[in-house]
Design a protein around this motif. Sequence first.
Motif, PDB file in Angstrom:
ATOM      1  N   GLN A 289      -3.582   2.178  -6.812  1.00  0.00           N
ATOM      2  CA  GLN A 289      -2.470   1.396  -6.299  1.00  0.00           C
ATOM      3  C   GLN A 289      -1.336   1.374  -7.320  1.00  0.00           C
ATOM      4  O   GLN A 289      -1.576   1.335  -8.533  1.00  0.00           O
ATOM      5  N   VAL A 290      -0.104   1.400  -6.846  1.00  0.00           N
ATOM      6  CA  VAL A 290       1.047   1.307  -7.738  1.00  0.00           C
ATOM      7  C   VAL A 290       1.015  -0.044  -8.449  1.00  0.00           C
ATOM      8  O   VAL A 290       0.908  -1.096  -7.818  1.00  0.00           O
ATOM      9  N   LYS A 292       2.141  -3.338 -10.148  1.00  0.00           N
ATOM     10  CA  LYS A 292       3.285  -4.228  -9.987  1.00  0.00           C
ATOM     11  C   LYS A 292       3.667  -4.924 -11.284  1.00  0.00           C
ATOM     12  O   LYS A 292       4.757  -5.480 -11.399  1.00  0.00           O
ATOM     13  N   ASP A 315       9.820   0.402  -8.414  1.00  0.00           N
ATOM     14  CA  ASP A 315       9.093  -0.361  -7.398  1.00  0.00           C
ATOM     15  C   ASP A 315       7.931   0.407  -6.789  1.00  0.00           C
ATOM     16  O   ASP A 315       6.905  -0.169  -6.459  1.00  0.00           O
ATOM     17  N   LYS A 316       8.078   1.722  -6.640  1.00  0.00           N
ATOM     18  CA  LYS A 316       7.067   2.495  -5.933  1.00  0.00           C
ATOM     19  C   LYS A 316       6.441   3.581  -6.795  1.00  0.00           C
ATOM     20  O   LYS A 316       5.994   4.608  -6.284  1.00  0.00           O
ATOM     21  N   PHE A 378       2.687   7.549  -6.993  1.00  0.00           N
ATOM     22  CA  PHE A 378       3.960   7.422  -6.282  1.00  0.00           C
ATOM     23  C   PHE A 378       3.688   7.031  -4.834  1.00  0.00           C
ATOM     24  O   PHE A 378       2.920   7.693  -4.139  1.00  0.00           O
ATOM     25  N   ASP A 379       4.323   5.951  -4.383  1.00  0.00           N
ATOM     26  CA  ASP A 379       4.327   5.614  -2.961  1.00  0.00           C
ATOM     27  C   ASP A 379       5.587   6.220  -2.347  1.00  0.00           C
ATOM     28  O   ASP A 379       6.706   5.750  -2.588  1.00  0.00           O
ATOM     29  N   GLU A 382       6.396   4.807   3.613  1.00  0.00           N
ATOM     30  CA  GLU A 382       5.326   3.943   4.071  1.00  0.00           C
ATOM     31  C   GLU A 382       4.054   4.715   4.417  1.00  0.00           C
ATOM     32  O   GLU A 382       2.982   4.130   4.527  1.00  0.00           O
ATOM     33  N   GLN A 385       1.385   8.837  -0.105  1.00  0.00           N
ATOM     34  CA  GLN A 385       1.134   8.490  -1.505  1.00  0.00           C
ATOM     35  C   GLN A 385       0.728   9.754  -2.246  1.00  0.00           C
ATOM     36  O   GLN A 385      -0.061  10.561  -1.758  1.00  0.00           O
TER      37      GLN A 385
END
Length: 841
Positions: A289-290, A292, A315-316, A378-379, A382, A385
């Motif tokens: 998961q990215v 945060k 952010d992503k 990287f996301d 939507e 990934q």
Amino acid sequence: MYSQVKEDKIPLKIALAKLEEVYDIKFSYSDDVVRNKNVFIKDYKVSLDLILQNLEKQSKLIFKKSTSRYFLILEKNPINNYSLCGYIKDRYTKKPIEGVSIYNSEKTVGSISDLKGYFELRGMKEGDSFFIAYTGYKTIKKKVISFNIRKCNTYEIEEYSAELDEVLITSYLVNGITKNKNGSIGIRPQLRDILPGLTEPDILQSIQLLPGIVSPNETSSGLHIRGGTPDQNLVLFDGIRVYNPAHFFGMISAFNPYIIDEVNVLSDGVGAQYGNHVSGVIDIRTNSQVAKETKATLGTNLTHADAYLQMPLWDKASILISGRRSLSDILETSTFRSLARKVFQNTIIDQNEKSDVDQVFEKDNNFYFQDFNTKLIFDIGEKDQLMVHQLFVSNKLNYSFGLTDGSFLQNDRLNVKNFGFGANWLRKWNKKLSQKTTFYFSDYNLDYKFNGEQNVDPVLTQGSIKKNSIKEFSFKTELENKFRKNHQISYGFELINNDVSYNLGRTYSFSPESNYNIEEVSSSTIYALYGNYVYEKEDKINIRIGLRNTYFSLENVFFVTPRLYTQFKVFPNFWTNFSYEKKQQNISQIIEFSTNDFGLENYVWSLSNKNEIPILKSDQFSSGLVFRKNDWMIDVNVYHKKINGLTSLGQSVATNANIIANGSSTSKGINFLLKKRFNDYTSWISYSYGDTKFTFPQTNEGNPFSGNNDITHRLRWSHNYKVGNFDFSLGWVYRTGIPFTEVLERNNNGTQEFFFGDINGRRLANYQRLDFSSTYQFNISKNRKWKGKLGVSFLNMLDRSNKLQRSFFLTSDENFNTVLGTTDTVSLGFTPNVMFRIIYN
């Protein structure tokens, strides 16, 4: 740099966000409470208390301090004065969670849990509903049935993750180890409680505590899963196959546990997506998961130091970086000396160390290991990934020994490296259809060189080399379709290309006719089509059917192999399961004797061929039952596994004839686990019965005999206790000694003869070990972002000298008569270790 605001009022919600940024605090409130409220803050430089007092006057609200960092915002004069109390814990780990929001949406009041997970919620009455919410966790809704001022209930919340839906038992041995519905065992190192003898969550050492898995030689990497050998396991790190999974000749795992999110260990019910192995699967995965927020750790023990950093790039996107390095070439600790005695015993290094002429000899043993990992996440929109990751594992040994006058010198250099690079692309086409595409390149290299020189008349030299290389490329793509409720089907294609080579050679200046050089170079491509069907209805029914179709280009053979795993809930709290699987493997390790006098790393990887080394093929059945109720848990499993295609080149089968023999092994056994939790104390007992028999038609008259690492009985009793910030763990293990082939002597008409007894007909003494570990966690900073952890462990507390292996050799006595000698390899002695770690989160 703090700034002043204009003399116009601003929405309270915006002011609160600014205060959170300036003072590094958090507010908990309902939107209804702050809606339509505007405030004026003249100066953000003054004390926080003055600002909050001013805001209370302007907003007519109550600002209540919950912890040093968290504040509640409540309405004045709630309807009643009832107070609801409770504790919030992680359903998965049973640990308290700080900073959880608990609120009543109707009355617009709320609270935040403290360090112990405790909260109080005022302004409640019977029949009211309240919510428990925390980032990354599922929000739950509860109703107030009645008030009891003497009792505070405990509320468990679980992470918002589909993976948790796969869990059958959330605390299998200890917190952080689960039994999944597909039969696998999941290990989450960051959540795992301590285990006996381990202060740090070493992956491969943790796996050894599972029933049915044992390391007869006490190494981390020497995992024998249900009678299989370590080279028959499939070890994956973020999808990359790793051929050297350990440091220090197997004693320490090559994977930094602090970057690992989850490990899945599969000994049965292996899905069709896993190929080219005939024993177990160890699937290691780092965070996907990215990030945060920034996380970092820095730690050391008495063998190595490590560092880890995870931080968002934007952010992503985020990056993960970690590295470890041994301290042995900088600082020689008691822990390293104990490990070194175990590793180097019965090698040329050990023989030279025992030399009683130190005044004329110089010795230098320079050894170190290191590993390095990076990962980018990287996301992309939507639906997509992308993850790119790399691993590097290295072990280097430079040993020299010789006379101080330089007339004699020998030098041994050993370098073992494993580099890997891979990428994963995840695509969600729609709510039901997703695709995962991966590729990796893995490069394994072993390079050993020996040089010996005698620089007096006559000048003599001797040398040997051993090289082993695997260059592996893999491409894999898989589609997963949840086409109906409770139904899921996946299908994929996999390509694996292997270039494998080894080179063994020896040179003698005094006997050139004895020189030799053996070189083998081979290449193979594997093509596989596979599919899995899953039907799952809560925890009542779980059916998994797989089919793998594999073509091996080097051998020009095609296999169709089924996989099956079923689990049914037959009674409340009682499940039964059954599995069947067929597998093949075309790469394994064989023994080489060219550098046997050095005594380390005497195996090389080789591809199968149509002659001496056939493709390994296995069939396995297993069945079991699971019972859990309250804090009791019982898990029983029986299995039968047969492996065809074994070679005496890989199993070191002692024979009276110098021949290469092919054969098979049959393993059967039962694994039993009983666990009980008593509040903060947990105890579990595991017992394993195993019987592994080898059959080689050209050996032992074709009759079966015990496998080289056959351990009939293994019993482990472990205890975990938690008090405050302290954790304690104590474990005792007892097992049957491993078999060996005895060499006998007899007098035949005045001639001394030596011959082999029954193959693996004798056993070493039974093995026992008592281990202990303890850790203490504490906060370094007031805001609890900086934390510390201190640990101590003791392996083999009673300092028992357990025998792990026995070999025989011929030598001469003082009268130059040939006599039989015996060499035993013994276990680790008493080995203490200390760990200290700083964590930023």
